[in-house]
Design a protein around this motif. Sequence first.
Motif, PDB file in Angstrom:
ATOM      1  N   LEU A 154       2.440 -11.516 -14.809  1.00 23.63           N
ATOM      2  CA  LEU A 154       1.626 -12.710 -14.551  1.00 23.63           C
ATOM      3  C   LEU A 154       2.322 -13.657 -13.584  1.00 23.63           C
ATOM      4  O   LEU A 154       1.674 -14.277 -12.734  1.00 23.63           O
ATOM      5  N   LEU A 155       3.625 -13.779 -13.702  1.00 24.11           N
ATOM      6  CA  LEU A 155       4.375 -14.622 -12.775  1.00 24.11           C
ATOM      7  C   LEU A 155       4.333 -14.039 -11.365  1.00 24.11           C
ATOM      8  O   LEU A 155       4.224 -14.778 -10.383  1.00 24.11           O
ATOM      9  N   ASP A 156       4.380 -12.709 -11.244  1.00 17.50           N
ATOM     10  CA  ASP A 156       4.257 -12.066  -9.934  1.00 17.50           C
ATOM     11  C   ASP A 156       2.845 -12.235  -9.369  1.00 17.50           C
ATOM     12  O   ASP A 156       2.672 -12.396  -8.165  1.00 17.50           O
ATOM     13  N   TYR A 157       1.859 -12.199 -10.246  1.00 16.27           N
ATOM     14  CA  TYR A 157       0.455 -12.334  -9.827  1.00 16.27           C
ATOM     15  C   TYR A 157       0.234 -13.645  -9.072  1.00 16.27           C
ATOM     16  O   TYR A 157      -0.506 -13.683  -8.096  1.00 16.27           O
ATOM     17  N   ALA A 158       0.897 -14.689  -9.523  1.00 15.77           N
ATOM     18  CA  ALA A 158       0.720 -16.009  -8.909  1.00 15.77           C
ATOM     19  C   ALA A 158       1.189 -16.022  -7.456  1.00 15.77           C
ATOM     20  O   ALA A 158       0.778 -16.891  -6.683  1.00 15.77           O
ATOM     21  N   GLU A 159       2.015 -15.075  -7.053  1.00 16.92           N
ATOM     22  CA  GLU A 159       2.563 -15.045  -5.698  1.00 16.92           C
ATOM     23  C   GLU A 159       1.865 -14.031  -4.785  1.00 16.92           C
ATOM     24  O   GLU A 159       2.256 -13.888  -3.633  1.00 16.92           O
ATOM     25  N   GLU A 200      -5.886 -11.093  -0.636  1.00 18.01           N
ATOM     26  CA  GLU A 200      -6.574  -9.810  -0.455  1.00 18.01           C
ATOM     27  C   GLU A 200      -6.144  -8.772  -1.491  1.00 18.01           C
ATOM     28  O   GLU A 200      -6.823  -7.775  -1.683  1.00 18.01           O
ATOM     29  N   LEU A 201      -5.032  -9.001  -2.187  1.00 23.82           N
ATOM     30  CA  LEU A 201      -4.565  -8.065  -3.210  1.00 23.82           C
ATOM     31  C   LEU A 201      -5.086  -8.408  -4.602  1.00 23.82           C
ATOM     32  O   LEU A 201      -4.918  -7.608  -5.534  1.00 23.82           O
ATOM     33  N   LEU A 202      -5.719  -9.555  -4.745  1.00 25.84           N
ATOM     34  CA  LEU A 202      -6.148  -9.995  -6.068  1.00 25.84           C
ATOM     35  C   LEU A 202      -7.125  -9.048  -6.760  1.00 25.84           C
ATOM     36  O   LEU A 202      -6.990  -8.819  -7.960  1.00 25.84           O
ATOM     37  N   PRO A 203      -8.112  -8.457  -6.066  1.00 19.59           N
ATOM     38  CA  PRO A 203      -8.997  -7.517  -6.773  1.00 19.59           C
ATOM     39  C   PRO A 203      -8.266  -6.326  -7.380  1.00 19.59           C
ATOM     40  O   PRO A 203      -8.545  -5.922  -8.515  1.00 19.59           O
ATOM     41  N   GLY A 221       0.623   0.954  -9.097  1.00 16.63           N
ATOM     42  CA  GLY A 221       1.255   1.726  -8.033  1.00 16.63           C
ATOM     43  C   GLY A 221       0.614   1.463  -6.684  1.00 16.63           C
ATOM     44  O   GLY A 221       1.304   1.392  -5.659  1.00 16.63           O
ATOM     45  N   GLN A 222      -0.689   1.295  -6.667  1.00 14.74           N
ATOM     46  CA  GLN A 222      -1.389   0.967  -5.421  1.00 14.74           C
ATOM     47  C   GLN A 222      -0.890  -0.372  -4.867  1.00 14.74           C
ATOM     48  O   GLN A 222      -0.696  -0.515  -3.654  1.00 14.74           O
ATOM     49  N   LEU A 223      -0.702  -1.340  -5.758  1.00 17.85           N
ATOM     50  CA  LEU A 223      -0.220  -2.648  -5.310  1.00 17.85           C
ATOM     51  C   LEU A 223       1.118  -2.535  -4.589  1.00 17.85           C
ATOM     52  O   LEU A 223       1.326  -3.154  -3.544  1.00 17.85           O
ATOM     53  N   VAL A 224       2.008  -1.737  -5.136  1.00 13.67           N
ATOM     54  CA  VAL A 224       3.350  -1.644  -4.565  1.00 13.67           C
ATOM     55  C   VAL A 224       3.408  -0.650  -3.412  1.00 13.67           C
ATOM     56  O   VAL A 224       3.852  -0.985  -2.311  1.00 13.67           O
ATOM     57  N   ALA A 234       3.086  -4.945  -2.315  1.00 16.27           N
ATOM     58  CA  ALA A 234       3.236  -6.166  -3.113  1.00 16.27           C
ATOM     59  C   ALA A 234       4.631  -6.239  -3.694  1.00 16.27           C
ATOM     60  O   ALA A 234       5.138  -5.277  -4.266  1.00 16.27           O
ATOM     61  N   GLY A 235       5.287  -7.361  -3.528  1.00 16.39           N
ATOM     62  CA  GLY A 235       6.599  -7.586  -4.093  1.00 16.39           C
ATOM     63  C   GLY A 235       7.735  -6.898  -3.341  1.00 16.39           C
ATOM     64  O   GLY A 235       8.878  -6.964  -3.776  1.00 16.39           O
TER      65      GLY A 235
END
Length: 140
Positions: free
Chosen positions: A60-65, A69-72, A128-131, A136-137
């Motif tokens: 959740l802390l990572d989500y805030a950053e 376009e990655l939110l969905p 995995g898609q996010l990273v 992401a991150g």
Amino acid sequence: MRLFGHPLHPMLVHFPIALWAAGSLADALTLGGIEGARSIAWLAIGGGGAVALVTMTAGLLDYAELDDELLPVAQRHMALMGLAWLLYAVAFVWRSHGLAPGTGSILGPALCGFAGFVALIAGAWQGGQLVYRFGAGVAR
């Protein structure tokens, strides 16, 4: 959230995934007649749920950053992992007798856990898609 410059969420995700997978495997073994696996499933599923709470907090802390376009993708990941946690939590409580594994039928809790495993795999894929697809991150 970072620890020594490294994101904490990716470090932690392996623990609930491994514990829940081990719990589902132990449930399958129990259904296959290996009674000793019942208590292993109870411990693994309960431990996975506890560690997942810390993991989700870091996520959740990572989500805030995240970039907008990655939110969905992140929201799908969070929804699926939340569903996995809920299904495994129900399976854990269902199979428990106080603070110990119960002795009742394992079929219902195991099926609930197997559904949790499906949600877990789908949610892990989204993470995995996010990273790996969107970076992401990842330090650039």
